[in-house]
Write a protein that holds these residues in place. Sequence first.
Motif, mmCIF file in Angstrom:
data_model
loop_
_atom_site.group_PDB
_atom_site.id
_atom_site.type_symbol
_atom_site.label_atom_id
_atom_site.label_comp_id
_atom_site.label_asym_id
_atom_site.label_seq_id
_atom_site.Cartn_x
_atom_site.Cartn_y
_atom_site.Cartn_z
ATOM 1 N N LYS A 6 9.021 -38.887 -0.802
ATOM 2 C CA LYS A 6 9.517 -37.511 -0.888
ATOM 3 C C LYS A 6 10.658 -37.275 0.095
ATOM 4 N N PHE A 10 14.397 -36.173 -0.813
ATOM 5 C CA PHE A 10 14.997 -34.936 -0.305
ATOM 6 C C PHE A 10 16.341 -35.210 0.355
ATOM 7 N N SER A 13 18.896 -36.113 -2.280
ATOM 8 C CA SER A 13 19.279 -34.908 -3.019
ATOM 9 C C SER A 13 20.211 -34.030 -2.198
ATOM 10 N N ALA A 221 13.167 -27.764 -0.416
ATOM 11 C CA ALA A 221 13.423 -28.738 0.656
ATOM 12 C C ALA A 221 14.838 -29.319 0.642
ATOM 13 N N PRO A 222 15.350 -29.792 -0.514
ATOM 14 C CA PRO A 222 16.706 -30.367 -0.489
ATOM 15 C C PRO A 222 17.783 -29.378 -0.045
#
Length: 300
Positions: A6, A10, A13, A221-222
């Motif tokens: 993850k 993130f 991204s 998040a990104p």
Amino acid sequence: MSVLSKAAYFWRSAAGGLKHAPFVHFIAVSTIAIALFAAGLARGASHVVDNLLASLGGEVEVTLYLAPQLGEDEVHGVHTRVVELSHGEVTVVPPEAALKRLKQELGDLGEALSELPENPLPATLELRVPEARRSPAALAALAKELRALPGVTGVDYGEAAVERLSAIARALSFGALVALVVVLGTTIVIVAATLQLAIYSRREEIEIQKLVGATDRFVKAPFLLEGLLQGLLGALVAVGGLWLFGRLLGPTLGSLFAFLLGPGVAAPWVETRTALELLAAGCALGLGGSFVAVGRFLRV
């Protein structure tokens, strides 16, 4: 999906978002860099002004004028009492020394004083006040106590100059605080606006993520990391600009202030602590703007 996977997604991204809309992010990074560069300059200028005020404040001396009829023992007694009250350095200036100093200050005109039938100047005590008691209120209270001492006919400490210096310091501190609040608020708004444009350009990607079950945090998040990267890049540019400013103009400014106030007054424009503070502030600005953007646009 593991935590590491993850995190890697993130960051990829976020980096991809910067590449996807470079001009929009360039505006945000430039805004943060300009704001932090101005803050760094203000920090350096404030340090110089503080040293200036401290230097000028250190030159303020309290002069006590003694009654002419005081004997040597009585002058010594007043000297001891002044030291007890002020905890400062006290120098006794006899009338002969005061007259000699006045002649030197007057230059060629000082020769006229030699024609006087007697020395009109009284003995004085020159007090160098400790730094903790140089505020206008503390000096006024001390002067009141000194005037009440037996044998003291007058006290002079440049009251108007001290109050003026204190007023300058208060005005500079207040102005710097107001400017900082305005600049930071404006920067967050601009960063949030530019990040909203980036989010809008990727709205289809966001809709697909929501349709396949992505959580709110996963979607946010990104973009939060994009804001963090914006702030970090802006802070790095600001620190680099301050370093370049110090290299090009620092020696000239240092020589100027050294001429006015002596060496050691002008400090380096980019110290390690200042650079770390600017980096932290840049990250905070970027995250603040991204929080505003995702909160207003995504509504998730």
